[in-house]
Design an enzyme around this catalytic site. Structure first.
Site, mmCIF file in Angstrom:
data_model
loop_
_atom_site.group_PDB
_atom_site.id
_atom_site.type_symbol
_atom_site.label_atom_id
_atom_site.label_comp_id
_atom_site.label_asym_id
_atom_site.label_seq_id
_atom_site.Cartn_x
_atom_site.Cartn_y
_atom_site.Cartn_z
ATOM 1 N N ASP A 6 0.898 -1.144 -0.125
ATOM 2 C CA ASP A 6 0.160 0.082 -0.065
ATOM 3 C C ASP A 6 0.856 1.354 0.019
ATOM 4 O O ASP A 6 1.528 1.635 1.084
ATOM 5 C CB ASP A 6 -0.729 -0.108 1.277
ATOM 6 C CG ASP A 6 -1.815 1.218 1.264
ATOM 7 O OD1 ASP A 6 -1.839 1.910 0.392
ATOM 8 O OD2 ASP A 6 -2.026 1.523 2.603
ATOM 9 N N GLY A 8 1.453 4.896 -0.031
ATOM 10 C CA GLY A 8 0.740 6.418 0.558
ATOM 11 C C GLY A 8 1.368 7.347 0.400
ATOM 12 O O GLY A 8 2.594 7.423 0.123
ATOM 13 N N ASN A 9 1.097 8.453 0.927
ATOM 14 C CA ASN A 9 1.868 9.948 0.573
ATOM 15 C C ASN A 9 3.056 9.927 1.663
ATOM 16 O O ASN A 9 3.877 10.445 1.166
ATOM 17 C CB ASN A 9 0.803 11.016 0.656
ATOM 18 C CG ASN A 9 -0.215 11.172 -0.536
ATOM 19 O OD1 ASN A 9 0.227 11.418 -1.550
ATOM 20 N ND2 ASN A 9 -1.306 10.875 -0.017
ATOM 21 N N THR A 10 2.720 9.479 2.799
ATOM 22 C CA THR A 10 3.532 9.352 3.924
ATOM 23 C C THR A 10 4.524 8.138 3.976
ATOM 24 O O THR A 10 5.909 8.113 3.983
ATOM 25 C CB THR A 10 3.009 9.623 5.238
ATOM 26 O OG1 THR A 10 2.652 10.908 5.238
ATOM 27 C CG2 THR A 10 4.338 9.838 6.359
ATOM 28 N N GLY A 105 -9.356 7.167 -5.257
ATOM 29 C CA GLY A 105 -7.785 6.427 -4.822
ATOM 30 C C GLY A 105 -8.144 4.825 -4.719
ATOM 31 O O GLY A 105 -9.276 4.307 -4.152
ATOM 32 N N ASP A 107 -7.037 2.989 -2.564
ATOM 33 C CA ASP A 107 -7.027 2.760 -1.029
ATOM 34 C C ASP A 107 -8.487 3.024 -0.607
ATOM 35 O O ASP A 107 -8.820 2.318 0.271
ATOM 36 C CB ASP A 107 -6.228 3.721 -0.287
ATOM 37 C CG ASP A 107 -6.222 5.124 -0.725
ATOM 38 O OD1 ASP A 107 -6.664 5.565 -1.503
ATOM 39 O OD2 ASP A 107 -5.349 6.014 0.126
ATOM 40 N N ARG A 108 -9.221 3.879 -1.361
ATOM 41 C CA ARG A 108 -10.906 4.189 -0.854
ATOM 42 C C ARG A 108 -11.679 2.613 -1.133
ATOM 43 O O ARG A 108 -12.448 2.320 -0.315
ATOM 44 C CB ARG A 108 -11.316 5.152 -1.632
ATOM 45 C CG ARG A 108 -10.587 6.564 -1.700
ATOM 46 C CD ARG A 108 -10.814 7.188 -0.389
ATOM 47 N NE ARG A 108 -10.509 6.752 0.843
ATOM 48 C CZ ARG A 108 -9.168 6.729 1.552
ATOM 49 N NH1 ARG A 108 -8.046 6.967 0.780
ATOM 50 N NH2 ARG A 108 -9.014 6.084 2.650
ATOM 51 N N ASP A 127 -10.276 7.049 7.632
ATOM 52 C CA ASP A 127 -8.916 6.617 7.613
ATOM 53 C C ASP A 127 -8.150 7.823 7.925
ATOM 54 O O ASP A 127 -7.854 8.838 7.130
ATOM 55 C CB ASP A 127 -8.784 6.288 5.950
ATOM 56 C CG ASP A 127 -7.270 5.829 5.696
ATOM 57 O OD1 ASP A 127 -6.509 6.107 6.508
ATOM 58 O OD2 ASP A 127 -7.308 5.035 4.839
ATOM 59 N N THR A 182 4.069 28.443 23.803
ATOM 60 C CA THR A 182 3.800 28.365 22.389
ATOM 61 C C THR A 182 3.610 26.841 22.100
ATOM 62 O O THR A 182 2.557 26.539 21.287
ATOM 63 C CB THR A 182 4.657 28.810 21.524
ATOM 64 O OG1 THR A 182 4.897 30.495 21.882
ATOM 65 C CG2 THR A 182 4.482 29.217 20.150
#
Length: 255
Positions: A6, A8-10, A105, A107-108, A127, A182
């Site tokens: 799979d 993915g973007n990351t 996609g 993955d969907r 997801d 912060t």
């Protein structure tokens, strides 16, 4: 044995299934500069490390086109199997009840299929990854639509970029709601803002859809937030891998 990938973007996730059982899983960063040979070296090393499984079939699901070819070539080099690279609108066992099926996609599709076959339909799959998606599986077991939103990490990056004096922060549940510095203030806003976005979207979807929808969480951020969202019936961080296995079976190459 089937190797499921799979992209993915990351992260790029790998899983080895024996029948329907996930026997091994691991992930690497989705590096756009890593070529096929480098991917093959990593894959061969991991397969050797986990015991040298005899891979009989493979499938690569990708939402990162630039990595699809290199990873597929690496899979073939490392296993001897030419992997299936499915298109969302060509999976025979599920209908995509959307305007432009080709834009969905893979993955969907995998999530929707796994939700239907392993759990039950109708269902909403949240997801919670680098992008946050809500996949709606209707009572017929088909993908009826998707809601797409920022992921928690992307929200944190956007917040840092929006303010010249705002630092980067680690994701996580803050010790207290109201920050006294912060980073603490940002961490609280990122975490609780994301939790309430997910919860609010699930509430809105349930109102819009009506009926009794099984609510499933998956994705890398799921373990971090599901307890505070408090609306999930099921948590399965390997849902997409399971869905890709189902796609491989549906497409007729499962051995």
């Amino acid at each position: 044995m089937v190797l499921v990938v799979d992209i993915g973007n990351t992260d790029t996730k790998f899983g080895i299934f024996v029948d329907d059982e996930l026997k091994a899983r691991w992930a690497i960063h989705s590096d756009l500069n890593r070529d096929a040979d480098e991917h093959a070296v990593l894959l061969k090393a991991m397969l050797a490390h986990i015991g040298g499984y005899d891979i009989e079939a493979a499938i690569v699901g990708s939402v990162v086109p630039v990595l699809t070819g290199p990873v597929a070539a690496a899979v073939e080099d490392a296993t001897g199997c030419q992997p299936r690279i499915p298109e969302a609108d060509q999976v025979p066992s599920i209908k995509l009840e959307v305007d432009v099926p080709k834009q969905v996609g893979i993955d969907r599709v995998a999530n929707a299929l796994a939700a239907r076959e392993i759990y039950q339909a109708p269902a909403i799959v949240a997801d919670l990854g680098s992008v946050t998606t809500f996949d709606v599986v209707n009572a017929s077991g088909n993908l009826a639509g998707v809601v797409i939103a920022l992921g928690m990490r992307a929200s944190a990056q956007a917040l840092t970029a929006a303010g010249a004096q705002l630092p980067s922060v680690n994701l996580g549940r803050p010790a207290q709601l109201i920050g006294t510095n912060t980073k603490g203030s940002m961490k609280s806003g990122i975490f609780w803002g994301y939790v309430h976005m997910v919860r609010g979207m699930l509430e809105e979807l349930r109102l819009d859809l009506g009926g009794d929808y099984t609510t499933i969480a998956t994705g890398g951020q799921a373990p971090l937030v599901v307890g505070d969202v408090g609306m999930f019936d099921i948590v399965d961080t390997d849902l997409t891998l399971r869905g890709l296995l189902l796609i491989e079976k549906a497409c007729g190459r499962f051995i």
